[in-house]
Write an enzyme that holds these catalytic residues in place. Structure first.
Site, PDB file in Angstrom:
ATOM      1  N   GLU A 146      -1.866   0.663   7.971  1.00  0.00           N
ATOM      2  CA  GLU A 146      -1.084  -0.482   7.498  1.00  0.00           C
ATOM      3  C   GLU A 146       0.092  -0.009   6.656  1.00  0.00           C
ATOM      4  O   GLU A 146       1.188  -0.564   6.741  1.00  0.00           O
ATOM      5  CB  GLU A 146      -1.970  -1.429   6.671  1.00  0.00           C
ATOM      6  CG  GLU A 146      -1.209  -2.642   6.158  1.00  0.00           C
ATOM      7  CD  GLU A 146      -2.010  -3.502   5.195  1.00  0.00           C
ATOM      8  OE1 GLU A 146      -3.214  -3.253   5.015  1.00  0.00           O
ATOM      9  OE2 GLU A 146      -1.405  -4.414   4.606  1.00  0.00           O
TER      10      GLU A 146
ATOM     11  N   HIS B 245       2.820  -6.835   4.640  1.00  0.00           N
ATOM     12  CA  HIS B 245       1.447  -6.407   4.913  1.00  0.00           C
ATOM     13  C   HIS B 245       1.083  -6.699   6.365  1.00  0.00           C
ATOM     14  O   HIS B 245       1.796  -7.409   7.088  1.00  0.00           O
ATOM     15  CB  HIS B 245       0.449  -7.161   4.011  1.00  0.00           C
ATOM     16  CG  HIS B 245       0.528  -6.762   2.581  1.00  0.00           C
ATOM     17  ND1 HIS B 245      -0.342  -5.882   2.004  1.00  0.00           N
ATOM     18  CD2 HIS B 245       1.406  -7.124   1.613  1.00  0.00           C
ATOM     19  CE1 HIS B 245      -0.022  -5.710   0.727  1.00  0.00           C
ATOM     20  NE2 HIS B 245       1.041  -6.460   0.469  1.00  0.00           N
TER      21      HIS B 245
ATOM     22  N   HIS C  46       0.824  -1.209   0.000  1.00  0.00           N
ATOM     23  CA  HIS C  46       0.000   0.000   0.000  1.00  0.00           C
ATOM     24  C   HIS C  46       0.866   1.271   0.000  1.00  0.00           C
ATOM     25  O   HIS C  46       2.056   1.213  -0.309  1.00  0.00           O
ATOM     26  CB  HIS C  46      -0.996  -0.029   1.175  1.00  0.00           C
ATOM     27  CG  HIS C  46      -1.666  -1.361   1.327  1.00  0.00           C
ATOM     28  ND1 HIS C  46      -2.689  -1.787   0.506  1.00  0.00           N
ATOM     29  CD2 HIS C  46      -1.424  -2.410   2.173  1.00  0.00           C
ATOM     30  CE1 HIS C  46      -3.058  -3.009   0.849  1.00  0.00           C
ATOM     31  NE2 HIS C  46      -2.303  -3.410   1.857  1.00  0.00           N
TER      32      HIS C  46
ATOM     33  N   GLU D 184       1.528 -11.397   5.965  1.00  0.00           N
ATOM     34  CA  GLU D 184       0.575 -10.636   6.773  1.00  0.00           C
ATOM     35  C   GLU D 184       1.045 -10.807   8.214  1.00  0.00           C
ATOM     36  O   GLU D 184       0.903 -11.882   8.807  1.00  0.00           O
ATOM     37  CB  GLU D 184      -0.850 -11.175   6.598  1.00  0.00           C
ATOM     38  CG  GLU D 184      -1.377 -11.129   5.169  1.00  0.00           C
ATOM     39  CD  GLU D 184      -1.926  -9.756   4.768  1.00  0.00           C
ATOM     40  OE1 GLU D 184      -1.866  -8.815   5.594  1.00  0.00           O
ATOM     41  OE2 GLU D 184      -2.410  -9.640   3.637  1.00  0.00           O
TER      42      GLU D 184
END
Ligand code: ZN
Length: 329
Positions: free
Chosen positions: A156, A211, A119, A293
Site C-alpha cells: 500500500e 490510501h 504509511h 481509500e
C-alpha cells in the site's frame, strides 16, 4: 492480516446522511444521470455511463485526461509571436532577457495543498517505532501503521506514494503549491501526529491522505473518509467538518468519473463517503482534510487496477479534479 488505518470499519450508521448523496449535487452531468436512475443506483450507473466498460479491472487503456495540458496556455504565452506586443521573454537566448519566474498560473494559483502518502514502505521493518503510542486528542493510537499489500506483495505504501507523486504533478500543473508529508526519504513514518501538523503548519487550503484498503475479497470500490466532529485534547474538528465534506464529495465524484470505479460496496451505503472519528490524521487537522481509500488491495479485480500505472494516473487526476473543484477552479 490487516494493519491498516485503525479498523475495524466504522459502524454503518456513521456513513453520509442519505439526504445529501454526493452524486446528486455537484455537476450537471451527475445531476442529469441521477434524475434518470433510482437514487440508490445513480452513482453506479454514472460510472457505467462514463467508463463505458463496467467496473472491472480490464478496461482498455484510455488517453490520460486532457487537463495535464493545463499549463500549456501559459507556456504558449511565452513563445515568440504569441502576443501582438511581443514579450521580453521571447528572446530566450539572451541572458539579459531571461524571464523572471512568472507567478503560478491556473485555478490553484496561490493555493497550498498538502498530499499525505499513507504509511511508509519502511514501516514493516520498524514496528517498534511505529507502534509507539501518540496522542490524537481524543485518545492514543499507534504512531503509524504498516498499511496493507496486495496478495502478490505490492505494498500500500508503494501505491500511496506513486499516486501522491502523480497527484502532486497534476496539482502543480494547475498552479498549486504542493507539499508532501514525506517522500520515502525516511526509514519509517512520519507519525500521524506529524502528518496532521504538516498540513496545519502549511496553512493548507486542502489536505488529502492517500490510501488503499485491505479487506476481504469481494469487497470492492473506493471511499472517501470525512472527519467526524470531535473535541478533546488537541483535537477540535468543528471548523473543518463542513469544508472537509465538500472536499470529499468533490473528490468522490471526480474519482468515480476518471477511474470508472464504483463507490465501495462494503461500507458507506453506496455513497463512497464514510465519517470516522478514530483517525488521528483527521482529528488533529485544522485544515479541510479527507482520506481516500482508492480500492481494496485484497480483491483481485481491485488489485488489478491498483497495480496499473494507467489506472493510478486516472486516480490521481480524479483526486486533483476534486481539489480544483473544491478550491474554486
Ligand atoms: Zn492505509
Amino acid at each position: 492480516m490487516r494493519k491498516d488505518d485503525g479498523f475495524p470499519p466504522p459502524e454503518s450508521g456513521s456513513s453520509v446522511s442519505p439526504d445529501r448523496p454526493w452524486f446528486t449535487r455537484r455537476s450537471t452531468l451527475v445531476v442529469g444521470v441521477a434524475a434518470l436512475a433510482p437514487a440508490c443506483l445513480a452513482g453506479w450507473v454514472l460510472t457505467q455511463v462514463l467508463s463505458g466498460s463496467g467496473s472491472d479491472g480490464q478496461q482498455q487503456p484510455r488517453p490520460l485526461p486532457a487537463s495535464h495540458s493545463a499549463l500549456a496556455p501559459g507556456q504558449r504565452d511565452a513563445k515568440p509571436g504569441s502576443t501582438p506586443s511581443g514579450s521580453p521573454s521571447t528572446d530566450a537566448s539572451s541572458p539579459a532577457a531571461a524571464p523572471v519566474p512568472a507567478p503560478a498560473k491556473g485555478p490553484l494559483a496561490g493555493k497550498t495543498v498538502v498530499v499525505d502518502p499513507g504509511h511508509n514502505t519502511g514501516n514493516f521493518k520498524h514496528t517498534d517505532e511505529i507502534n509507539r503510542q501518540v496522542d490524537i486528542g481524543t485518545g492514543r493510537k499507534e504512531c503509524d501503521t504498516t498499511g496493507t499489500t496486495t496478495n502478490s506483495g505490492y505494498m500500500e505504501a508503494e501505491f500511496t506514494y506513486d499516486v501522491s507523486l502523480r497527484l502532486r504533478a497534476a496539482l502543480e500543473a494547475q498552479g498549486a503549491k504542493v507539499i508532501l508529508t514525506h517522500q520515502q526519504d525516511r526509514p519509517w513514518g512520519p507519525c500521524i501526529t506529524e502528518r496532521a501538523r504538516i498540513g496545519n503548519e502549511a496553512d493548507a487550503d486542502a489536505v488529502v491522505s492517500v490510501h488503499a484498503d485491505g479487506v476481504s475479497a469481494g469487497s470492492r470500490g473506493f471511499h472517501v473518509i470525512l472527519p467526524a466532529k470531535v473535541k478533546g485534547g488537541g483535537a477540535d474538528t468543528a471548523k473543518i467538518v463542513e469544508p472537509s465534506r465538500e472536499l470529499g464529495e468533490r473528490i468522490a465524484g471526480n474519482f468515480a468519473r476518471t477511474t470508472g470505479s464504483a463507490p465501495a460496496n462494503y461500507l458507506g451505503s453506496g455513497t463512497g463517503l464514510v465519517v470516522r472519528d478514530d483517525l488521528g490524521g483527521l482529528n488533529l487537522s485544522t485544515r479541510p482534510k479527507v482520506f481516500i481509500e482508492c480500492g481494496n488491495m485484497r480483491d483481485a479485480k481491485d488489485a488489478a487496477q491498483l497495480t496499473s500505472p494507467e489506472w493510478r494516473q486516472k486516480a490521481a487526476q480524479g483526486i486533483a479534479d476534486g481539489i480544483v473543484g473544491f478550491l474554486g477552479g
